[in-house]
Motif scaffolding. Structure first.
Motif, PDB file in Angstrom:
ATOM      1  N   GLN A 260       2.062   2.258  -7.233  1.00 44.37           N
ATOM      2  CA  GLN A 260       2.397   0.942  -6.704  1.00 44.37           C
ATOM      3  C   GLN A 260       1.612  -0.160  -7.416  1.00 44.37           C
ATOM      4  O   GLN A 260       2.154  -1.223  -7.743  1.00 44.37           O
ATOM      5  N   GLN A 261       0.355   0.095  -7.699  1.00 41.18           N
ATOM      6  CA  GLN A 261      -0.465  -0.892  -8.406  1.00 41.18           C
ATOM      7  C   GLN A 261       0.045  -1.104  -9.836  1.00 41.18           C
ATOM      8  O   GLN A 261       0.082  -2.240 -10.329  1.00 41.18           O
ATOM      9  N   HIS A 262       0.445  -0.024 -10.482  1.00 41.88           N
ATOM     10  CA  HIS A 262       0.961  -0.116 -11.849  1.00 41.88           C
ATOM     11  C   HIS A 262       2.249  -0.939 -11.896  1.00 41.88           C
ATOM     12  O   HIS A 262       2.406  -1.814 -12.756  1.00 41.88           O
TER      13      HIS A 262
ATOM     14  N   GLN B 206       7.991   0.479  -0.573  1.00 42.51           N
ATOM     15  CA  GLN B 206       8.563   1.108   0.615  1.00 42.51           C
ATOM     16  C   GLN B 206       8.503   2.644   0.581  1.00 42.51           C
ATOM     17  O   GLN B 206       8.848   3.300   1.567  1.00 42.51           O
ATOM     18  N   LEU B 207       8.078   3.197  -0.532  1.00 47.10           N
ATOM     19  CA  LEU B 207       8.046   4.658  -0.660  1.00 47.10           C
ATOM     20  C   LEU B 207       6.922   5.265   0.178  1.00 47.10           C
ATOM     21  O   LEU B 207       5.865   4.656   0.365  1.00 47.10           O
TER      22      LEU B 207
ATOM     23  N   GLY C 107      15.272   4.304  -9.395  1.00 46.50           N
ATOM     24  CA  GLY C 107      16.621   3.841  -9.666  1.00 46.50           C
ATOM     25  C   GLY C 107      17.024   4.278 -11.062  1.00 46.50           C
ATOM     26  O   GLY C 107      17.010   5.458 -11.379  1.00 46.50           O
ATOM     27  N   ARG C 108      17.330   3.317 -11.923  1.00 45.89           N
ATOM     28  CA  ARG C 108      17.656   3.625 -13.319  1.00 45.89           C
ATOM     29  C   ARG C 108      16.526   3.234 -14.262  1.00 45.89           C
ATOM     30  O   ARG C 108      16.710   3.172 -15.472  1.00 45.89           O
ATOM     31  N   GLN C 109      15.351   3.012 -13.706  1.00 43.97           N
ATOM     32  CA  GLN C 109      14.193   2.606 -14.501  1.00 43.97           C
ATOM     33  C   GLN C 109      13.241   3.786 -14.678  1.00 43.97           C
ATOM     34  O   GLN C 109      12.720   4.329 -13.702  1.00 43.97           O
TER      35      GLN C 109
ATOM     36  N   ASP D 253      11.386  -7.115  -7.865  1.00 43.63           N
ATOM     37  CA  ASP D 253      12.427  -6.245  -7.302  1.00 43.63           C
ATOM     38  C   ASP D 253      12.022  -4.772  -7.356  1.00 43.63           C
ATOM     39  O   ASP D 253      12.192  -4.032  -6.388  1.00 43.63           O
ATOM     40  N   LEU D 254      11.496  -4.341  -8.498  1.00 42.94           N
ATOM     41  CA  LEU D 254      11.080  -2.940  -8.624  1.00 42.94           C
ATOM     42  C   LEU D 254       9.874  -2.652  -7.744  1.00 42.94           C
ATOM     43  O   LEU D 254       9.798  -1.591  -7.110  1.00 42.94           O
ATOM     44  N   TYR D 255       8.964  -3.601  -7.669  1.00 42.44           N
ATOM     45  CA  TYR D 255       7.799  -3.397  -6.804  1.00 42.44           C
ATOM     46  C   TYR D 255       8.210  -3.269  -5.342  1.00 42.44           C
ATOM     47  O   TYR D 255       7.647  -2.452  -4.595  1.00 42.44           O
TER      48      TYR D 255
END
Length: 232
Positions: free
Chosen positions: A178-180, A195-196, A130-132, A188-190
């Protein structure tokens, strides 16, 4: 065919080869054969951090001086949180203005007692979701590439293609990412990362510029590293 370039030099070298363009632009672009040369801001305007390095900005341009050498670049600002000019004068940190890039910019270097300075450029990528931008995860760093002067002490910063940019470290895996994110970021970010099906595309998060040279008739060497962090 004339090339549009933006050049900055001391006022003592002020010269014009023909009339300037009558159409002003925000980037102050001029033709290489119609250059207007601009001096380093007066000492009274400088923010002097040490005898080794000083930084001052005027309009969109930032000037960095070390000894009797200085260079100028647009759309960067000093990162005061990371800079320590007294203890680490050879590594300088800057932030790039949002939606700006150093790619294609004219880098002007003025030298006094310094011999011809050589310049190299590289970049670092980070994962963006996203924007992160995940600045604390794994990064890919390109090799150093030397910039060759377009004219005496004038360089054009290298541009990169999307295929050059979209690279990840060899040990980067989706599971590791994903673990990081689960450990260091919010739910929310996780949820987005979970889903990737493959690693997200990488973006340039940092540019590096390296300067090397020597002082005339002296063994003293000039070694400066600019670390320019990209903003979204």
């Amino acid at each position: 065919m004339k090339t549009l370039l933006k050049l900055v030099l001391p006022a003592s070298l002020l010269m014009t080869a023909c009339q300037r363009s009558t159409t002003p632009t925000r980037e102050k672009q001029v033709r290489i054969d119609t250059m207007q040369l601009v001096a380093f801001p007066a000492p009274s305007a400088e923010k002097v951090a040490s005898n080794e390095v000083s930084v001052v900005s005027r309009d969109s341009t930032t000037y960095v001086r070390f000894g009797d050498c200085y260079f100028s670049l647009d759309w960067i600002s000093e990162d005061q949180q990371h800079n320590d000019f007294e203890r680490h004068p050879d590594t300088l940190y800057f932030s790039l203005a949002p939606k700006r890039s150093i790619e294609g910019q004219m880098l002007a270097i003025t030298t006094g007692e310094a011999e011809k300075i050589k310049v190299w450029q590289r970049f670092e990528t980070s994962i963006r979701i996203g924007r992160q931008i995940l600045r604390q995860w794994k990064h890919y760093r390109s090799n150093w590439e030397q910039l060759h002067p377009e004219a005496s002490n004038f360089f054009i910063c290298r541009k990169y293609t999307s295929s050059q940019i979209n690279q990840h470290p060899e040990d980067a895996t989706l599971e590791n990412l994903q673990q990081h994110v689960k450990k260091h970021y919010g739910q929310d970010l996780y949820n987005q990362v979970a889903q990737l099906e493959k690693l997200p595309e990488a973006v340039i998060s940092t540019y590096y510029l390296k300067f090397n040279g020597t002082l005339r008739n002296s063994p003293t060497k000039i070694n400066k590293l600019l670390v320019i962090q990209v903003a979204l």
